[in-house]
Every structure is written in structure tokens, then in C-alpha cells.
Motif scaffolding. Structure first.
Motif, PDB file in Angstrom:
ATOM      1  N   ASN A  25      -5.332  11.887  -6.033  1.00  0.00           N
ATOM      2  CA  ASN A  25      -4.393  12.335  -4.780  1.00  0.00           C
ATOM      3  C   ASN A  25      -2.798  12.363  -4.899  1.00  0.00           C
ATOM      4  N   ALA A  26      -2.435  11.418  -5.912  1.00  0.00           N
ATOM      5  CA  ALA A  26      -0.973  11.282  -5.890  1.00  0.00           C
ATOM      6  C   ALA A  26      -0.604  12.798  -6.758  1.00  0.00           C
ATOM      7  N   TYR A  27      -1.366  12.627  -7.708  1.00  0.00           N
ATOM      8  CA  TYR A  27      -1.077  13.813  -8.912  1.00  0.00           C
ATOM      9  C   TYR A  27      -1.173  15.158  -8.156  1.00  0.00           C
TER      10      TYR A  27
ATOM     11  N   SER B 205       1.026   2.320   0.462  1.00  0.00           N
ATOM     12  CA  SER B 205       2.225   2.597   1.336  1.00  0.00           C
ATOM     13  C   SER B 205       3.097   3.478   0.871  1.00  0.00           C
ATOM     14  N   ILE B 206       3.442   3.289  -0.378  1.00  0.00           N
ATOM     15  CA  ILE B 206       4.615   4.289  -0.948  1.00  0.00           C
ATOM     16  C   ILE B 206       4.092   5.708  -0.864  1.00  0.00           C
ATOM     17  N   TYR B 207       2.672   5.782  -1.295  1.00  0.00           N
ATOM     18  CA  TYR B 207       2.113   7.244  -1.111  1.00  0.00           C
ATOM     19  C   TYR B 207       2.382   7.779   0.369  1.00  0.00           C
TER      20      TYR B 207
ATOM     21  N   SER C  78       6.993   1.331   5.570  1.00  0.00           N
ATOM     22  CA  SER C  78       8.215   0.601   5.132  1.00  0.00           C
ATOM     23  C   SER C  78       8.054  -1.061   5.289  1.00  0.00           C
ATOM     24  N   LYS C  79       7.583  -1.276   6.288  1.00  0.00           N
ATOM     25  CA  LYS C  79       7.601  -2.664   6.456  1.00  0.00           C
ATOM     26  C   LYS C  79       6.248  -3.325   5.441  1.00  0.00           C
ATOM     27  N   ALA C  80       5.052  -2.391   5.427  1.00  0.00           N
ATOM     28  CA  ALA C  80       4.053  -2.760   4.719  1.00  0.00           C
ATOM     29  C   ALA C  80       4.436  -2.915   3.395  1.00  0.00           C
ATOM     30  N   GLU C  81       5.379  -1.767   2.953  1.00  0.00           N
ATOM     31  CA  GLU C  81       5.740  -1.945   1.593  1.00  0.00           C
ATOM     32  C   GLU C  81       6.577  -3.260   1.188  1.00  0.00           C
TER      33      GLU C  81
ATOM     34  N   ILE D 142       1.814   6.361  -8.251  1.00  0.00           N
ATOM     35  CA  ILE D 142       1.171   6.649  -9.268  1.00  0.00           C
ATOM     36  C   ILE D 142       1.253   5.511 -10.480  1.00  0.00           C
ATOM     37  N   GLU D 143       2.411   4.958 -10.709  1.00  0.00           N
ATOM     38  CA  GLU D 143       2.639   3.725 -11.350  1.00  0.00           C
ATOM     39  C   GLU D 143       1.927   2.686 -10.866  1.00  0.00           C
ATOM     40  N   LYS D 144       1.973   2.507  -9.438  1.00  0.00           N
ATOM     41  CA  LYS D 144       1.341   1.302  -8.881  1.00  0.00           C
ATOM     42  C   LYS D 144      -0.102   1.394  -8.909  1.00  0.00           C
ATOM     43  N   TYR D 145      -0.624   2.522  -8.789  1.00  0.00           N
ATOM     44  CA  TYR D 145      -2.102   2.617  -8.943  1.00  0.00           C
ATOM     45  C   TYR D 145      -2.565   2.714 -10.496  1.00  0.00           C
TER      46      TYR D 145
END
Length: 238
Positions: free
Chosen positions: A98-100, A62-64, A37-40, A73-76
Motif C-alpha cells: 500500500n505504501a509503495y 500511524s506514519i502511513y 501524531s499521538k499514536a506515533e 516503508i522502513e517501519k514495515y
């Protein structure tokens, strides 16, 4: 003024880059410590300072880790649009796959891993993940086919049951129809009797009928008298 303005602008650009870089480093530190959360938060601040591949890629990671895969996925995808090298694209496509995969979207995961392999054919991890996704997709398709087959069989069995029920109803209706004609026959016989019942006789016909009946009775009585006269008298015992 012109040069001063350029110097100021240049100084602002350097300061902005340094701030974004520091924020990225702070985000990396929090990420390693497991404080995603801090990293995000730090990565988002870095992106506000400078839109770059590293900010989007690290923010996606970080969201993953927080299992918000749609956002990751949107950030990637954003990272891909900012990528400067095949290596960066390879990393983004790999994590996108990986996210998919986490979402169960196997086709999209397979496509992403394929794109990653095009950029780095020697990437063993991507090959392994791709093989696993292909295997899972085959198993999924087999399960779907089996479920469809089971559903078809169930529908067929239901249709057969309905047909049997309909046949049973038809048999009952036939039996009922076979019983009903008997009642109808009774009714028909009654109707026939009613139809065959003589109508009211005229006076002349009634007189003729009575005359015939009386003559017949006289013949019968006379015949009986003759038979009685021919009987022998019983003998006396003495």
C-alpha cells in the motif's frame, strides 16, 4: 546474591514488557481516535522499551496515515524482520504494498502484494490490490509508449522541417549561383575585351594602318562621284 540478581533482572524484564504493552495500548487508543501524531509518539516509546513486531508495524501504520510513506516503508520492513508468523509477514507485506502504491512505485507494490499472497493465497484484499496495480502498470506502460511514439514523431517532423529548410536554402543558393555566373560572364567579357584590345602599335604599323584607311576612303569617295555623275537632270515644267 546470584538469585537476587536474577530476581531483580527478571522483575525488570516483566516491568519493561508491561510498560511496552501499556504504551502500545495507549497508541492503539490514539490511533482509533484518529490522533495519529499521538499514536506515533506512544508507539515510538513502546519501541524504546522493547523492539518488537507490533511496535514497528503499528508505528508504520500511524506514519502511513500522516502520508510519510518513505518512513512507513522502513517501519514495515523492520516489522518483517521481527515477524514471528506468516500472518504477521502477510500483514506487513500488504501494508508495504500500500505504501509503495501511494508513492506510485507500482513494481515494488506488485512485488509486495505477491509476497503477501504467497503467505496467504486466500487474501481477497491483496488479490484485488494486486490486480489494480497490474492494470495501472499496464496503462502506465501504454502511456509511456504513446509518449515515446509522440516524441519520435515530433522529432521526425522536426527533422523533416530541417531537411525542407536545408533544401530551401540549397535552392536559394542554386538560384544565387545561377545569377552569379551572369555577373561573372560580364566580368569575363570585360576581361576578354581587355585581353582582345590591341596593344600600342609601333610607328610602322600605325603608318600602314593609316595608309590602308586613306585608300579605302578614296575608293569610297570616287565611287560616290561616279554615281553622282550618272544622275539625269530634272525636266523643266515650262
Amino acid at each position: 546474591m546470584k538469585y537476587l540478581l536474577m530476581v531483580v533482572m527478571l522483575g525488570y524484564g516483566v516491568s519493561n514488557a508491561q510498560t511496552a504493552h501499556q504504551l502500545l495500548r495507549d497508541g492503539d487508543k490514539a490511533y482509533v481516535e484518529g490522533d495519529y501524531s499521538k499514536a506515533e509518539e506512544e508507539y515510538r516509546r513502546a519501541l524504546e522499551e522493547k523492539k518488537a513486531y507490533q511496535g514497528n508495524y503499528n508505528l508504520g501504520n500511524s506514519i502511513y496515515q500522516q502520508e510519510r510513506y518513505d518512513e512507513a516503508i522502513e517501519k514495515y520492513k523492520s516489522a518483517l524482520s521481527n515477524a514471528k508468523s506468516d500472518e504477521q509477514k502477510n500483514q506487513a507485506y500488504y501494508n508495504l504494498g500500500n505504501a509503495y502504491a501511494k508513492k506510485g512505485e507500482l513494481k515494488e507494490a506488485i512485488d509486495s502484494y505477491k509476497e503477501a499472497l504467497k503467505l496467504n493465497p486466500d487474501d481477497i484484499e491483496t488479490k484485488n490490490n494486486l490486480q489494480q496495480m497490474i492494470l495501472q502498470k499496464m496503462q502506465q506502460e501504454q502511456q509511456q509508449q504513446q509518449q515515446q511514439s509522440d516524441q519520435d514523431n515530433q522529432e521526425e517532423n522536426e527533422d523533416q522541417k530541417q531537411d525542407q529548410q536545408q533544401e530551401g536554402q540549397s535552392d536559394n543558393e542554386e538560384q544565387t549561383q545561377q545569377q552569379q555566373p551572369d555577373e561573372q560572364n560580364i566580368n569575363n567579357e570585360e576581361s576578354l575585351q581587355e585581353q582582345e584590345a590591341p596593344e600600342d602599335l609601333s610607328k610602322e604599323d600605325a603608318e600602314k594602318l593609316l595608309e590602308i584607311i586613306e585608300n579605302e576612303e578614296k575608293k569610297v569617295q570616287e565611287k560616290m562621284r561616279k554615281q553622282g555623275g550618272n544622275k539625269k537632270k530634272p525636266k523643266k515644267d515650262w
